[in-house]
Design an enzyme around this catalytic site. Sequence first.
Site, PDB file in Angstrom:
ATOM      1  N   SER A   1       1.118  -1.010   0.019  1.00 46.03           N
ATOM      2  CA  SER A   1       0.160   0.113  -0.062  1.00 46.03           C
ATOM      3  C   SER A   1       1.100   1.179   0.062  1.00 46.03           C
ATOM      4  O   SER A   1       1.994   1.126   0.495  1.00 46.03           O
ATOM      5  CB  SER A   1      -0.895   0.319   1.359  1.00 46.03           C
ATOM      6  OG  SER A   1      -0.036   0.239   2.461  1.00 46.03           O
ATOM      7  N   LYS A   2       0.460   2.343  -0.398  1.00 46.89           N
ATOM      8  CA  LYS A   2       0.746   3.560  -0.425  1.00 46.89           C
ATOM      9  C   LYS A   2       1.262   4.217   0.967  1.00 46.89           C
ATOM     10  O   LYS A   2       2.388   4.828   0.859  1.00 46.89           O
ATOM     11  CB  LYS A   2      -0.157   4.766  -1.052  1.00 46.89           C
ATOM     12  CG  LYS A   2       0.425   5.379  -2.291  1.00 46.89           C
ATOM     13  CD  LYS A   2      -0.277   6.509  -2.872  1.00 46.89           C
ATOM     14  CE  LYS A   2       0.301   7.521  -3.552  1.00 46.89           C
ATOM     15  NZ  LYS A   2       1.130   7.049  -4.780  1.00 46.89           N
ATOM     16  N   ARG A   3       0.605   3.824   1.807  1.00 47.62           N
ATOM     17  CA  ARG A   3       1.014   4.185   3.208  1.00 47.62           C
ATOM     18  C   ARG A   3       2.522   3.785   3.638  1.00 47.62           C
ATOM     19  O   ARG A   3       3.097   4.200   4.519  1.00 47.62           O
ATOM     20  CB  ARG A   3       0.184   3.766   4.391  1.00 47.62           C
ATOM     21  CG  ARG A   3      -0.962   4.693   4.556  1.00 47.62           C
ATOM     22  CD  ARG A   3      -1.946   4.437   5.358  1.00 47.62           C
ATOM     23  NE  ARG A   3      -3.053   3.272   5.024  1.00 47.62           N
ATOM     24  CZ  ARG A   3      -2.985   2.103   5.449  1.00 47.62           C
ATOM     25  NH1 ARG A   3      -2.586   1.713   6.419  1.00 47.62           N
ATOM     26  NH2 ARG A   3      -4.022   1.304   4.801  1.00 47.62           N
ATOM     27  N   GLN A   4       2.758   2.522   3.175  1.00 47.98           N
ATOM     28  CA  GLN A   4       3.907   2.025   3.485  1.00 47.98           C
ATOM     29  C   GLN A   4       5.068   2.451   2.622  1.00 47.98           C
ATOM     30  O   GLN A   4       6.363   1.696   2.569  1.00 47.98           O
ATOM     31  CB  GLN A   4       3.852   0.490   3.840  1.00 47.98           C
ATOM     32  CG  GLN A   4       3.097   0.435   5.058  1.00 47.98           C
ATOM     33  CD  GLN A   4       3.274  -0.942   5.650  1.00 47.98           C
ATOM     34  OE1 GLN A   4       4.472  -1.626   5.757  1.00 47.98           O
ATOM     35  NE2 GLN A   4       2.326  -1.512   6.361  1.00 47.98           N
ATOM     36  N   GLY A   5       4.832   3.273   1.879  1.00 41.83           N
ATOM     37  CA  GLY A   5       5.990   3.465   0.937  1.00 41.83           C
ATOM     38  C   GLY A   5       5.419   3.859  -0.362  1.00 41.83           C
ATOM     39  O   GLY A   5       4.274   3.961  -0.854  1.00 41.83           O
TER      40      GLY A   5
END
Length: 517
Positions: free
Chosen positions: A274-278
């Site tokens: 996911s975008k949240r982790q990179g």
Amino acid sequence: MHLHRNDIQNMIKTRFAPSPTGYLHVGGLRTALYSYLFARKNQGKLVLRIEDTDQERFVEGAMENLIRTLDIMGIDYDEGVYLEKSVVSDQWSVIEKGDFGSYIQSKRSGIYKRYAEELLSKGYAYRCFCTKERLEKMREDQNARKLPPMYDRKCAYLSEDEIEAEVKKGSSYVIRLKIPQESIIAFDDAIRGHVEFRGYLIDDQVLMKSDGLPTYHLANVVDDHLMQITHVIRGEEWLPSTPKHVALYDAFGWEKPIFAHLPLLLNPDKTKLSKRQGDVAVEDYLAKGYIKEALLNFIALLGWNPGTEREIFNLKELTEQFDLSRIQKAGAIFDHAKLDWMNGKYLREMPIEELAREVFGILKKEDWFHLDINDEYFVEVLKLAKDRMTKFSDAIALMKFFLVENFDYDTKLFINEKMKVDLEISKTALAKSLIALEALNTEDFKNEEKTKEVLIKVVANLGLKNGQVLWPIRVALTNESFSPGVFELLRVMGKERSLERMKMAFKLLTTLPTLLN
Ligand code: GLU
């Protein structure tokens, strides 16, 4: 004899069929890359088709961006959409090449309509007149009873008369696929092996929306058939759609392609990438200064391995080694640390002039960067920084202190309790070292042994430890607590620059009132 398409090697044809969202997801790049590798390895063809049937999600420039990013990454193809530059201006426009166009689904509505009608007339699909409200209520009920959301097939049982009456009334309708309820829908996935789904558990998929536009499922199957795709390589998230596609192929009486569903991409904590982790956009990695060859190499290993310990491959080598049967089923972890490691490896192997150009391109955007440095100094500094870089943009932090003209010294750095350095010692060390170094000529500075010899003498004369003299010099030269060693710094910075900085630091220390305490 009936030959399966796959028996004839040179007829292999794969496709990358992205929906233009505005950026190329790293998972999309992997799909494109594997489709490319498989086609190239087998002297087959690769198609780039744009799946833009969902006009609500239209993003200006998204198709152009996709084409450009694939081009940058070096993934070429044989049919589909391309960008062409105008002869008379800087404008680029999308063009198509190939015998099976258009390769843009929004331009093929008429085709899908014909095929949807064919299914209707053969009884493999039906018109569904259910209102939005009814469908919503049904979904809520199913939700409440914890059932999977599925159409209840009310319209599958309408009589000819009822249908005619609705059509006459002008009621709007969608066209749904009639999944054979008693059937078991099965196929052999090139990666996952034999896969089976029970017909009654599969939703009667909408094929045509009420506006006459196709859904992904219809357009995708019709195009894969018409474009003679032999291998459908795509992410595992599409696996639940595949029984619907298989049912469609069967309804049309078409030969099915071979499906290969690639393992999910995961964050290190095993959740879905996911975008949240990179970053997930290829463009973001390129903008950050990752090397495209390294990124491609890293992506190639997300779910595939050559069966050996070897990890470094260029595109040509990947093509030689690639094999669908070596793709794993288990999710593949997108490990940023590994990407950095790999990028660092590529970076250190780049010819220094090439690396210097890339790094210069990044540094010149920094507001502190000024242009009156020469190539030689820039390259010498880069050679020192290189070993600690994993990506181009790391050069900003590692090279800045070599390149700025004036420091706003952090005075606290001239105190280092562990090394028994206080401001007084810093000041004395700088004063004596300045005198000793002044006596050397510019050539001597290039010789680390020479500067070392001189400074070790200063240490002895002052009766101090090495660190007590070298630490203040390091801080004077860099304004940092981590840097290459002092003798390397002196060599690269040269006599003039080094002494100028040391004088600047010494002057600062003499003006500090706290010095007396
Ligand atoms: N348009 C789909 C996507 O965006 C393609 C899926 C497939 O390859 O069938 O990924």
